[in-house]
Design a protein around this motif. Structure first.
Motif, mmCIF file in Angstrom:
data_model
loop_
_atom_site.group_PDB
_atom_site.id
_atom_site.type_symbol
_atom_site.label_atom_id
_atom_site.label_comp_id
_atom_site.label_asym_id
_atom_site.label_seq_id
_atom_site.Cartn_x
_atom_site.Cartn_y
_atom_site.Cartn_z
ATOM 1 N N GLU A 1 -4.755 1.938 4.889
ATOM 2 C CA GLU A 1 -4.064 1.803 6.162
ATOM 3 C C GLU A 1 -5.057 1.907 7.311
ATOM 4 N N GLY A 2 -4.976 0.976 8.244
ATOM 5 C CA GLY A 2 -5.743 1.051 9.475
ATOM 6 C C GLY A 2 -7.218 0.701 9.325
ATOM 7 N N GLU A 3 -7.814 0.330 10.467
ATOM 8 C CA GLU A 3 -9.229 -0.037 10.488
ATOM 9 C C GLU A 3 -10.109 1.145 10.090
ATOM 10 N N LYS A 4 -9.697 2.361 10.456
ATOM 11 C CA LYS A 4 -10.479 3.539 10.091
ATOM 12 C C LYS A 4 -10.560 3.682 8.578
ATOM 13 N N GLY A 5 -9.445 3.489 7.889
ATOM 14 C CA GLY A 5 -9.452 3.548 6.429
ATOM 15 C C GLY A 5 -10.271 2.430 5.818
ATOM 16 N N LEU A 6 -10.233 1.263 6.454
ATOM 17 C CA LEU A 6 -10.983 0.119 5.945
ATOM 18 C C LEU A 6 -12.488 0.358 6.042
#
Length: 306
Positions: free
Chosen positions: A126-131
């Motif tokens: 989930e989310g750019e941070k997780g990516l």
């Protein structure tokens, strides 16, 4: 392992097939493929694919609600696309090689993996941070400024072969294309990055961008509107990779090979090392100090043994 040109080929072929389409269902056949549990993989079902991107050698499906499916094909993972007509059931997952199926209204994307070692992986984040947690950190060789690429290569001292293939340094280059880049640049795979001159650095940059761009264009032209059926690191048009003992296309000398761990380097001695043979670690242990230093010496030994 699919490298930057091969991954770009997959993205090119998938864009018209899945972007803007709803992912109806994910079917998993291999218990080793899925490496994340939160959010549950079922969260991705029913959501549209809004885009595709590449992180190094990883393929990322962007979805609604900032969900990202991250697929790393590793050595033996490959995609197959099976078109689906209205009323038809989704394609079956191949019994022996099949790992997963991603069902869309227009077709099913199958993920297969050959061999007994199941290394391919699937994460849902989930989310750019997780990516960002799935980004090894290597910079993009085709779009980063010249000075940034050279600085990354020289940040620590490694052989050029190691530096080119390290995903923490450069994104997307592996065994095959590093061989082709170093041959084009006329540089030894064992040359140390701290000894790279400005002229050699310029040659390396030009070769890197030329080789990768040429192969992206070549593969996409060959595939056209179809879906890639054979993604391989061994292609007859390559200059040195996978061409051990075959003639170098530039000088005609036999291509040489160095084996180490599960990898290999292919190079041309006259074009890249001033005619010097690089010691193969496997054979060097057997021959010890008796390793031939030049192609001429190697040929004399072959003649004497025949």
């Amino acid at each position: 392992m699919p490298e930057l040109p091969d991954v770009e080929l997959y993205l090119h072929a998938l864009t018209t097939r899945v972007v803007g389409r709803r992912l109806e269902r994910i079917r998993l056949a291999s218990p080793f493929l899925l490496r994340s549990v939160r959010p549950p993989i079922s969260t991705a079902e029913g959501k549209a694919v809004t885009g595709l991107r590449r992180i190094g050698k990883r393929i990322v499906f962007e979805q609604e609600d900032e969900l990202f499916l991250v697929i790393h094909l590793m050595v033996a993972g490959r995609f197959q696309w099976k078109p689906r007509h209205e009323g038809d059931p989704p394609a079956k997952i191949p019994g022996r090689l099949g790992s997963a199926a991603f069902d869309f209204a227009a077709g099913t994307l199958l993920l297969t993996e050959a061999g007994s070692k199941k290394r391919a992986s699937l994460h849902l984040v989930e989310g750019e941070k997780g990516l960002r947690l799935h980004d090894p950190g290597g910079i993009e060789p085709l779009t980063s400024p010249d000075e940034a690429v050279l600085a990354a290569l020289r940040a620590e001292n490694h052989t050029l072969k190691r530096a080119l293939t390290d995903p923490h340094i450069l994104a997307g280059i592996g065994n095959a294309y590093s061989d082709e880049i170093l041959h084009r640049a006329q540089l030894s795979p064992f040359k140390q990055t701290k000894h790279l001159t400005d002229d050699e650095g310029d040659r390396l940059l030009q070769a890197m961008r030329a080789v990768l761009t040429e192969w992206i264009e070549r593969l996409q032209t060959e595939t056209g509107d179809g879906f890639p059926k054979k993604v391989t690191a061994f292609r007859p048009e390559m200059a040195v990779h996978g061409r051990y003992r075959e003639p170098c296309p530039e000088c005609g000398a036999p291509v040489q090979r160095i084996l180490y761990a599960e990898n290999e380097s292919n190079y041309c001695a006259p074009c890249q090392t001033g005619g010097k043979l690089l010691a193969d670690r496997v054979l060097s242990k057997l021959l010890k100090g008796d390793w031939p230093k030049t192609l001429e010496e190697l040929e004399r030994r072959k003649d004497a043994a025949s």
